[in-house]
Each structure stands twice: as C-alpha cells, then as structure tokens.
Design an enzyme around this catalytic site. Structure first.
Site, mmCIF file in Angstrom:
data_model
loop_
_atom_site.group_PDB
_atom_site.id
_atom_site.type_symbol
_atom_site.label_atom_id
_atom_site.label_comp_id
_atom_site.label_asym_id
_atom_site.label_seq_id
_atom_site.Cartn_x
_atom_site.Cartn_y
_atom_site.Cartn_z
ATOM 1 N N LYS A 9 0.837 -1.222 0.000
ATOM 2 C CA LYS A 9 0.000 0.000 0.000
ATOM 3 C C LYS A 9 0.866 1.264 0.000
ATOM 4 O O LYS A 9 0.623 2.185 -0.766
ATOM 5 C CB LYS A 9 -0.901 0.045 1.256
ATOM 6 C CG LYS A 9 -1.844 -1.122 1.416
ATOM 7 C CD LYS A 9 -2.727 -0.945 2.636
ATOM 8 C CE LYS A 9 -2.034 -1.025 3.977
ATOM 9 N NZ LYS A 9 -1.464 -2.339 4.343
ATOM 10 N N ARG A 84 -9.621 1.651 8.473
ATOM 11 C CA ARG A 84 -9.432 0.213 8.726
ATOM 12 C C ARG A 84 -10.560 -0.365 9.555
ATOM 13 O O ARG A 84 -10.546 -1.558 9.848
ATOM 14 C CB ARG A 84 -8.132 -0.011 9.489
ATOM 15 C CG ARG A 84 -6.935 0.154 8.625
ATOM 16 C CD ARG A 84 -5.695 -0.276 9.353
ATOM 17 N NE ARG A 84 -4.573 0.135 8.568
ATOM 18 C CZ ARG A 84 -3.321 -0.083 8.900
ATOM 19 N NH1 ARG A 84 -3.025 -0.709 9.998
ATOM 20 N NH2 ARG A 84 -2.359 0.329 8.120
ATOM 21 N N ARG A 122 10.965 -7.923 5.798
ATOM 22 C CA ARG A 122 10.946 -6.496 5.442
ATOM 23 C C ARG A 122 11.770 -5.660 6.419
ATOM 24 O O ARG A 122 11.650 -5.797 7.628
ATOM 25 C CB ARG A 122 9.496 -6.008 5.461
ATOM 26 C CG ARG A 122 9.349 -4.505 5.290
ATOM 27 C CD ARG A 122 7.927 -4.112 5.050
ATOM 28 N NE ARG A 122 7.101 -4.119 6.239
ATOM 29 C CZ ARG A 122 5.830 -3.728 6.263
ATOM 30 N NH1 ARG A 122 5.240 -3.336 5.142
ATOM 31 N NH2 ARG A 122 5.159 -3.751 7.388
ATOM 32 N N ARG A 155 10.789 -2.840 11.744
ATOM 33 C CA ARG A 155 9.731 -2.322 12.622
ATOM 34 C C ARG A 155 9.483 -3.303 13.751
ATOM 35 O O ARG A 155 9.366 -4.499 13.503
ATOM 36 C CB ARG A 155 8.434 -2.146 11.814
ATOM 37 C CG ARG A 155 8.385 -0.850 11.044
ATOM 38 C CD ARG A 155 7.199 -0.774 10.128
ATOM 39 N NE ARG A 155 5.934 -1.179 10.704
ATOM 40 C CZ ARG A 155 4.771 -1.097 10.068
ATOM 41 N NH1 ARG A 155 4.730 -0.601 8.835
ATOM 42 N NH2 ARG A 155 3.657 -1.484 10.633
ATOM 43 N N ARG A 166 -1.716 -8.416 14.164
ATOM 44 C CA ARG A 166 -2.103 -7.520 13.061
ATOM 45 C C ARG A 166 -2.965 -8.258 12.040
ATOM 46 O O ARG A 166 -3.915 -7.699 11.499
ATOM 47 C CB ARG A 166 -0.849 -6.936 12.389
ATOM 48 C CG ARG A 166 -0.209 -5.845 13.234
ATOM 49 C CD ARG A 166 1.208 -5.563 12.796
ATOM 50 N NE ARG A 166 1.289 -4.882 11.532
ATOM 51 C CZ ARG A 166 2.399 -4.818 10.807
ATOM 52 N NH1 ARG A 166 3.513 -5.407 11.212
ATOM 53 N NH2 ARG A 166 2.399 -4.168 9.664
HETATM 54 P P1 AMP Z 1 0.934 0.374 9.307
HETATM 55 O O1 AMP Z 1 2.220 1.098 9.154
HETATM 56 O O2 AMP Z 1 -0.093 0.813 8.334
HETATM 57 O O3 AMP Z 1 1.124 -1.115 9.328
HETATM 58 O O4 AMP Z 1 0.368 0.758 10.758
HETATM 59 C C1 AMP Z 1 1.141 0.527 11.923
HETATM 60 C C2 AMP Z 1 0.249 0.535 13.134
HETATM 61 O O5 AMP Z 1 -0.351 1.830 13.306
HETATM 62 C C3 AMP Z 1 -0.936 -0.440 13.084
HETATM 63 O O6 AMP Z 1 -0.575 -1.759 13.436
HETATM 64 C C4 AMP Z 1 -1.853 0.197 14.111
HETATM 65 O O7 AMP Z 1 -1.407 -0.025 15.419
HETATM 66 C C5 AMP Z 1 -1.668 1.689 13.809
HETATM 67 N N1 AMP Z 1 -2.625 2.136 12.763
HETATM 68 C C6 AMP Z 1 -2.325 2.594 11.525
HETATM 69 N N2 AMP Z 1 -3.437 2.939 10.856
HETATM 70 C C7 AMP Z 1 -4.469 2.677 11.678
HETATM 71 C C8 AMP Z 1 -5.877 2.790 11.547
HETATM 72 N N3 AMP Z 1 -6.457 3.253 10.419
HETATM 73 N N4 AMP Z 1 -6.640 2.422 12.613
HETATM 74 C C9 AMP Z 1 -6.088 1.969 13.747
HETATM 75 N N5 AMP Z 1 -4.758 1.813 13.930
HETATM 76 C C10 AMP Z 1 -3.948 2.168 12.909
#
Ligand code: AMP
Length: 222
Positions: A9, A84, A122, A155, A166
């Site tokens: 994404k 989400r 990653r 990460r 997740r």
């Molecule tokens: P990502 O980098 O998109 O994988 O997001 C990392 C973390 O940020 C996720 O595992 C959640 O803890 C938080 N996060 C990111 N976007 C959202 C969202 N739309 N709703 C809730 N938590 C989010």
C-alpha cells in the site's frame, strides 16, 4: 489504499502520488512520527502499535482529520492505511462530503502466506520509509540505498508476535471495510502478487478509466 500488511500500500501510494501529483499520507507513518516526537497522540498510540493492535478510532480519526484539514481541497489526496474499521469508513464519508466524495478504494490483494513472508523479511529506511527485503542482502544498520542517510531497521511490529495480532485484527475489522466499499461499488481490486511496476500500471489504468468515465458522463449531461 486497502490491503494486508505487506501488500504494498505504502509503495503504491507513493508512486501514484508522484504520478498524479497529489499528496498521500500513511496513518502508520503518522503514528510513528507522533511516537518518535513523543506527542500526546504518539503516547496514546504507542502500546497498541507495539502489540499490533489497532489504535482506538477516536485517536486515529483525530489524527487523520487534522491531516486532511491541512490539504488543498481542489487536489484530493491518497490515504494509505485509513480507514481500517467500519466506523473510520463512515467518518471518512462525512469528511469527504466537503471534497466531492470518495473516488475509489484500491484494494491490493495478496494472500496471508505472502503477507507473512513479506513482513518477516521487510526492513525499512528510518528516513524515507522505503521498504527493502532481507532477501536482497539489505541488513538492519545498513545505510539506505537511496542516499538520504537513513538507517535500515526492522519495525518492532513486524516481529512475529505482533504480526499475528495484526493479521487477526485485519480479518476481524478491515475485511468488513472492504465489503463496505464493494457494496457501494467503490472498490477496485488489484492483485498484489505481480511486480511493483505492474501493480502501479493497473492502479493507474483504473484511475484513468474512472476519469474517462466521468468525462464522458459530464459531456453527455452538457
Ligand atoms: P501500518 O504502518 O499501516 O502497518 O500501521 C502501523 C500501526 O499503526 C498499526 O498496526 C496500528 O497499530 C496503527 N494504525 C495505523 N493505521 C491505523 C488505523 N487506520 N486504525 C487503527 N490503527 C492504525
């Protein structure tokens, strides 16, 4: 942009943003910035992120609403990783009434096995957030190949215990968001199992055909 962790994404959002010259934001990157800067939002989000859980809707919505309010209304924007949850999707609908509504939700489709495979190998640049794969010989602590001076890191939530959470929360909450957009005919699904450039071309052609459809509808109504 919707899809499992590791679907691509962020990579695609950046490429499409460059192509159409429209801004993009990743909710995950925003949270990571807040965390690094020890802001109130960062402190609120930190523990959820580490566990791989979703940050509560009120916190997430506040952060995205703030970002959106700073954008140029005439240009539009790409959201990566938001919404989400169904509640976030409904709030986004409300926000977008001032922006002419949602153009499309792009769903990058990869299997769970592929997601696990990609996330476990990653690593990212601490500055540009570009993803690299351990399989390509990039290691934690290396300097980013883009030359921005960033350091390569993994990460903490890409480690196995958080990844499991997740994936669980994704299937519990975000599958429903995908169905929500499908029902409203906003969803465009692109396979994420092909190369980065092929995914990019598919998304660009989907956007271009939407533009063409709109153009011919506008012409018919003149
Ligand atoms: P990502 O980098 O998109 O994988 O997001 C990392 C973390 O940020 C996720 O595992 C959640 O803890 C938080 N996060 C990111 N976007 C959202 C969202 N739309 N709703 C809730 N938590 C989010």
């Amino acid at each position: 942009m919707l899809g499992l962790p590791g679907a691509g994404k962020g990579t695609q959002a950046r490429l499409i943003s460059q192509k159409f010259k429209i801004p993009t934001v990743s909710s995950g990157d925003l949270f990571r910035d807040h965390d690094k800067n020890n802001t109130e939002l960062g402190i609120l989000a930190r523990d959820y992120m580490l566990k791989g859980a979703y940050v509560p809707d009120d916190v997430t919505i506040r952060m995205i609403t703030e970002w959106v309010s700073l954008q140029d209304k005439s240009k539009g924007f790409i959201l990566d990783g938001f919404p989400r949850t169904i509640n976030q999707a409904r709030v986004l609908d409300d926000i977008l009434t001032n922006y002419g509504g949602l153009d499309m939700a792009v769903y990058i489709d990869i299997s769970v096995a592929e997601a696990i495979n990609r996330i476990s190998t990653r690593v990212l640049c601490s500055i540009c957030q570009s993803p690299f794969s351990l399989l390509d010989g990039v290691k934690e602590g290396d300097v980013c190949r883009t030359g921005d001076g960033g350091v390569i890191y993994q990460r903490p939530d890409d480690k196995p215990s958080a990844v499991e959470e997740r994936l669980k929360v994704y299937s519990r909450e975000t599958q429903e968001v995908i169905q929500y957009y499908q029902t409203r005919d906003n969803l465009r699904t692109v396979s994420g199992a092909i190369s980065i450039n092929e995914v990019k071309s598919e998304i660009i052609s989907t956007i271009t055909s939407l533009e063409n459809e709109r153009y011919s509808t506008d012409r018919r109504s003149i």
